[in-house]
Design an enzyme around this catalytic site. Structure first.
Site: not given
Length: 397
Positions: A38, A91-93, A397
């Protein structure tokens, strides 16, 4: 933990491994996240909530805090953009990204439409699995499109990113084998069903409490599938106006009016604060209800509103009961309590017991079987903020 990115990556991998995320079916995800971490897609400025506002963390001047924020935990999204004081991209988990891509059931050779590019991370992971030139992603924010293209190119990923509103328009390249959505919608745009192949799969965040995997029927006209997990997502930017899910939203709806109805109910309100099976069931049965909870010496209290004109307050009395005060055209407190009783009568189902069906004419949620108990899907006003005690926020995201 320090700002050492290798250490952060290793720690995240180990945590997800202990959780059982890296199942045999999802082993490719572990390899993809190792190859495309990430941090390769994160901007040089992240934003951290300090309890009052989002404050910037710059990689150049504070690399340790920047890395700690980016890798705050498997259930933590990293805010990458703030607009008018509110998060507008992230930014997604990691755990949610893994869960949704696993639910997508991606195979090499699949064509994919990734809706809501954001930083480009989910597009990159999907392309790692399917192969070069098979992923097309759309993003409404032109600035994010430019940055996502740069990050994908730097990572050596062959995926196309286009400017577009994925809720209202379909990119070239369809019909698609898989459609992956990174922002929440209440009602599935029927264009998504038409853009998928018969037998194709659509994974999307539904409302603000879960994500769903639909399979398109052989006739290409309907789709149905199960809720896959809990999580909270940023709403569609072009959807209904955002309504605060915090106490200030309740205060705005209630105004200065006196209650129009008062009674005592024999309910301990504690489950509203921590039982997410119950909260999901309430969300299904009363989709526009916003529930805020707080605790004092008498127990858990709840404030409820519909984002419009109806409100209710439930005040714990210290003996397992609560005083219910209501106002507005609806008795929204009664609606919540009815949904609670219905959930108990149905055997206290979990979110995984629910599914969604989409047809050209209507959409509904069902319990345990598409022909079982069902609830129509209507536009929800539960937007714009996590209720108190909410599960980890995933902003998409």
């Amino acid at each position: 933990m320090s700002g050492d990115l290798v250490g952060h990556r290793t720690h995240l991998d180990a945590v997800l491994d202990r959780r059982g995320v890296w199942s045999a079916c999802a082993s490719w995800l572990r390899e993809a996240m190792a190859a495309l971490p990430r941090d390769a897609f994160a901007p040089d400025r992240l934003w951290r909530w300090d309890g009052r506002a989002h404050v910037p963390l710059d990689r150049a001047t504070d690399p340790v805090e920047w890395a700690d924020e980016l890798y705050a935990g498997p259930d933590a999204a990293a805010v990458t953009q703030v607009t008018d004081g509110l998060p507008s991209s992230s930014l997604s988990a990691p755990a949610v990204v893994a869960d949704m891509l696993d639910s997508l059931v991606l195979d090499p050779g699949h064509t994919v439409w990734d809706i809501g590019t954001g930083q480009g991370w989910t597009s990159a992971l999907a392309a790692w699995r399917t192969g070069p030139g098979l992923v097309v992603s759309t993003e409404i924010d032109e600035g994010l499109v430019v940055l996502a293209r740069q990050r994908l190119a730097a990572a050596g990923v062959d995926a196309e990113v286009l400017v577009g509103n994925g809720t209202r328009s379909v990119p070239p390249g369809g019909p698609f084998d898989r459609i992956h959505v990174t922002y929440s919608v209440e009602t599935v745009p029927y264009e998504w069903i038409e853009a998928a192949r018969p037998g194709g799969r659509i994974v999307y965040p539904w409302g603000r409490l879960g994500h769903v995997a639909l399979t398109v029927a052989a006739d290409g006209r309907t789709a149905s599938g199960w809720v896959q997990g809990l999580g909270q997502f940023m709403a569609d930017r072009c959807g209904p106006a955002l309504v605060s899910a915090g106490y200030d939203g309740y205060a705005k709806v209630r105004g200065s009016g006196e209650p129009e109805a008062e009674e005592v109910v024999e309910r301990d309100l504690a489950p509203l604060a921590g039982d997410w099976d119950l909260r999901f069931a309430v969300r299904v049965a009363v989709p526009d209800v916003v529930v805020i909870t707080g605790r004092d010496e008498d127990g858990v209290n709840a404030w409820v509103h519909d984002g419009n004109a109806s409100w209710a307050a439930l005040s714990a009395r210290g003996d397992g009961s609560a005083a219910l005060y209501q106002g507005g055209p609806r008795r929204i407190g009664d609606e919540l309590l009815t949904a609670w009783s219905q959930w108990e009568a149905n055997g206290r189902p979990t979110p995984y017991d629910y599914g969604v069906t989409v047809t050209p004419e209507r959409q509904w949620v069902w319990l345990r079987d598409p022909d079982g108990p069902r609830w129509p899907i209507a536009e929800s006003t539960e937007r714009g903020g996590a209720p108190s005690g909410a599960p980890p926020l995933n902003l998409g995201s």
